[in-house]
Design a protein around this motif. Structure first.
Motif, PDB file in Angstrom:
ATOM      1  N   ARG A  19       0.729  -1.093   0.106  1.00  0.00           N
ATOM      2  CA  ARG A  19       0.083   0.023  -0.126  1.00  0.00           C
ATOM      3  C   ARG A  19       0.824   1.176   0.032  1.00  0.00           C
ATOM      4  NH1 ARG A  19      -4.716  -1.858   2.277  1.00  0.00           N
ATOM      5  NH2 ARG A  19      -5.876  -0.245   1.264  1.00  0.00           N
ATOM      6  N   VAL A  20       0.213   2.180  -0.220  1.00  0.00           N
ATOM      7  CA  VAL A  20       1.155   3.564  -0.420  1.00  0.00           C
ATOM      8  C   VAL A  20       0.298   4.666   0.147  1.00  0.00           C
ATOM      9  CG1 VAL A  20       2.442   3.116  -2.640  1.00  0.00           C
ATOM     10  CG2 VAL A  20       0.086   4.097  -2.614  1.00  0.00           C
ATOM     11  N   THR A  21       1.068   5.585   0.730  1.00  0.00           N
ATOM     12  CA  THR A  21       0.300   6.933   1.398  1.00  0.00           C
ATOM     13  C   THR A  21       0.926   8.178   0.774  1.00  0.00           C
ATOM     14  OG1 THR A  21      -0.609   7.600   3.242  1.00  0.00           O
ATOM     15  CG2 THR A  21       1.540   7.009   3.493  1.00  0.00           C
ATOM     16  N   SER A  22       0.456   9.280   1.084  1.00  0.00           N
ATOM     17  CA  SER A  22       1.225  10.548   0.822  1.00  0.00           C
ATOM     18  C   SER A  22       1.781  11.441   1.991  1.00  0.00           C
ATOM     19  CB  SER A  22       0.350  11.492  -0.287  1.00  0.00           C
ATOM     20  OG  SER A  22      -0.655  12.048   0.834  1.00  0.00           O
ATOM     21  N   TYR A  23       2.665  12.408   1.655  1.00  0.00           N
ATOM     22  CA  TYR A  23       3.166  13.148   2.669  1.00  0.00           C
ATOM     23  C   TYR A  23       2.105  13.836   3.139  1.00  0.00           C
ATOM     24  CZ  TYR A  23       7.360  11.972  -0.101  1.00  0.00           C
ATOM     25  OH  TYR A  23       8.188  11.281  -0.977  1.00  0.00           O
ATOM     26  N   GLY A  24       1.277  14.582   2.412  1.00  0.00           N
ATOM     27  CA  GLY A  24       0.340  15.541   2.920  1.00  0.00           C
ATOM     28  C   GLY A  24      -0.681  14.737   4.023  1.00  0.00           C
ATOM     29  N   ALA A  88      11.187   0.240  -7.438  1.00  0.00           N
ATOM     30  CA  ALA A  88      11.711  -1.431  -7.390  1.00  0.00           C
ATOM     31  C   ALA A  88      10.987  -2.007  -6.315  1.00  0.00           C
ATOM     32  CB  ALA A  88      13.048  -1.673  -7.451  1.00  0.00           C
ATOM     33  N   LEU A  89      11.183  -1.292  -4.836  1.00  0.00           N
ATOM     34  CA  LEU A  89      10.889  -1.741  -3.653  1.00  0.00           C
ATOM     35  C   LEU A  89       9.266  -1.859  -3.694  1.00  0.00           C
ATOM     36  CD1 LEU A  89      13.149   0.448  -1.502  1.00  0.00           C
ATOM     37  CD2 LEU A  89      12.924  -1.942  -1.581  1.00  0.00           C
ATOM     38  N   LEU A  90       8.735  -1.035  -4.196  1.00  0.00           N
ATOM     39  CA  LEU A  90       7.120  -1.113  -4.523  1.00  0.00           C
ATOM     40  C   LEU A  90       6.571  -1.978  -5.188  1.00  0.00           C
ATOM     41  CD1 LEU A  90       6.128   2.793  -4.293  1.00  0.00           C
ATOM     42  CD2 LEU A  90       5.618   1.222  -2.616  1.00  0.00           C
ATOM     43  N   GLU A  91       7.329  -2.349  -6.333  1.00  0.00           N
ATOM     44  CA  GLU A  91       6.834  -3.522  -7.102  1.00  0.00           C
ATOM     45  C   GLU A  91       7.103  -4.679  -6.762  1.00  0.00           C
ATOM     46  OE1 GLU A  91       8.901  -2.183 -10.806  1.00  0.00           O
ATOM     47  OE2 GLU A  91       7.000  -1.308 -11.826  1.00  0.00           O
ATOM     48  N   ALA A  92       8.009  -4.681  -5.871  1.00  0.00           N
ATOM     49  CA  ALA A  92       8.437  -6.043  -5.128  1.00  0.00           C
ATOM     50  C   ALA A  92       7.383  -6.259  -4.416  1.00  0.00           C
ATOM     51  CB  ALA A  92       9.652  -6.009  -4.514  1.00  0.00           C
ATOM     52  N   GLU A  93       6.477  -5.264  -3.868  1.00  0.00           N
ATOM     53  CA  GLU A  93       5.429  -5.577  -2.818  1.00  0.00           C
ATOM     54  C   GLU A  93       4.244  -5.850  -3.453  1.00  0.00           C
ATOM     55  OE1 GLU A  93       6.838  -3.288   1.017  1.00  0.00           O
ATOM     56  OE2 GLU A  93       5.619  -2.497  -0.165  1.00  0.00           O
ATOM     57  N   GLY A  94       4.122  -5.565  -4.781  1.00  0.00           N
ATOM     58  CA  GLY A  94       2.885  -5.859  -5.599  1.00  0.00           C
ATOM     59  C   GLY A  94       2.382  -4.530  -6.062  1.00  0.00           C
ATOM     60  N   VAL A  95       2.724  -3.399  -5.728  1.00  0.00           N
ATOM     61  CA  VAL A  95       2.336  -2.184  -6.225  1.00  0.00           C
ATOM     62  C   VAL A  95       2.531  -1.922  -7.500  1.00  0.00           C
ATOM     63  CG1 VAL A  95       2.366   0.389  -6.083  1.00  0.00           C
ATOM     64  CG2 VAL A  95       2.585  -0.916  -4.029  1.00  0.00           C
ATOM     65  N   GLU A  96       1.391  -1.531  -8.573  1.00  0.00           N
ATOM     66  CA  GLU A  96       1.634  -1.369  -9.736  1.00  0.00           C
ATOM     67  C   GLU A  96       1.744   0.169 -10.437  1.00  0.00           C
ATOM     68  OE1 GLU A  96      -1.423  -3.667 -11.577  1.00  0.00           O
ATOM     69  OE2 GLU A  96      -1.096  -5.431 -10.412  1.00  0.00           O
ATOM     70  N   PHE A  97       2.521   0.455 -11.551  1.00  0.00           N
ATOM     71  CA  PHE A  97       2.646   1.574 -12.026  1.00  0.00           C
ATOM     72  C   PHE A  97       2.063   1.745 -13.424  1.00  0.00           C
ATOM     73  CE2 PHE A  97       5.418   4.007  -9.049  1.00  0.00           C
ATOM     74  CZ  PHE A  97       5.762   2.988  -8.139  1.00  0.00           C
ATOM     75  N   ASP A  98       1.324   2.646 -13.503  1.00  0.00           N
ATOM     76  CA  ASP A  98       0.949   2.642 -15.070  1.00  0.00           C
ATOM     77  C   ASP A  98       1.849   3.063 -15.962  1.00  0.00           C
ATOM     78  OD1 ASP A  98       0.843   5.497 -14.993  1.00  0.00           O
ATOM     79  OD2 ASP A  98      -1.290   5.757 -14.876  1.00  0.00           O
ATOM     80  N   GLU A  99       1.634   3.265 -17.243  1.00  0.00           N
ATOM     81  CA  GLU A  99       2.776   3.683 -18.252  1.00  0.00           C
ATOM     82  C   GLU A  99       3.296   5.040 -17.915  1.00  0.00           C
ATOM     83  OE1 GLU A  99      -1.458   4.369 -19.455  1.00  0.00           O
ATOM     84  OE2 GLU A  99      -0.303   2.453 -18.941  1.00  0.00           O
ATOM     85  N   ARG A 100       2.618   5.704 -17.370  1.00  0.00           N
ATOM     86  CA  ARG A 100       3.091   7.358 -16.988  1.00  0.00           C
ATOM     87  C   ARG A 100       3.578   7.535 -15.783  1.00  0.00           C
ATOM     88  NH1 ARG A 100      -2.213   9.359 -17.182  1.00  0.00           N
ATOM     89  NH2 ARG A 100      -3.076   8.917 -19.429  1.00  0.00           N
ATOM     90  N   GLY A 101       3.858   6.294 -15.126  1.00  0.00           N
ATOM     91  CA  GLY A 101       4.365   6.292 -13.802  1.00  0.00           C
ATOM     92  C   GLY A 101       3.553   6.507 -12.663  1.00  0.00           C
TER      93      GLY A 101
END
Length: 126
Positions: A19-24, A88-101
């Motif tokens: 999972r991810v979160t933001s600074y704000g 790389a660390l996120l993708e290793a956990e299963g988080v996916e990025f779209d083609e624009r990042g």
DNA sequence: ACAATGACATAAG
DNA sequence: GCTTATGCCATTG
């Protein structure tokens, strides 16, 4: 009352893998809605994580890579914590990025902690 | 106390 | 979506 940086670290440690979160969002949870930059600075001072999984089970590790900016993109320009490493660390956990990042908040965003849990973190005594 | 710093957020062009 | 400009605020020298 723990220092602000310490509060940030405690909260980030609660972000589940994949999972991810933001600074704000972190700043808002801690009751400082406009301190997003300070959150980023706190993470900047962390030692770079070992991507080879050499985390030897230490619970004091802070998963800084699960924090991205409010638009769902990686924001770092630091060489120790490079964007490549973070991705790389996120993708290793299963988080996916779209083609624009971009990462989808719908799919990977962290809801955060309930209020009482946050207050317990802000309070002292680990 | 003051100025500088920093992995942000947001609005505007 | 991109780039700028402005506001933000805890920490440090």
């Amino acid at each position: 009352m723990a220092g602000f940086f310490e509060q940030v670290y405690r909260l980030v440690r609660r972000v589940p893998p994949g999972r991810v979160t933001s600074y704000g969002a972190l700043a808002r949870m801690l009751g400082h809605p406009r301190a997003a930059r300070t959150v980023g600075w706190a993470l900047h001072m962390l030692p770079p994580s070992d991507p080879s999984g050499a985390r030897d089970g230490s619970e004091d590790e802070v998963p800084w890579w699960r924090v991205i900016n409010s638009r769902g993109r990686i924001s770092t320009s630091c060489i120790e914590h490079s964007a490549d490493l973070q991705r790389a660390l996120l993708e290793a956990e299963g988080v996916e990025f779209d083609e624009r990042g971009y990462v989808s908040w719908e799919r990977f965003g962290w809801e955060g902690l309930p209020g009482p849990e946050v207050e317990a973190l802000i309070r002292d005594d680990p």
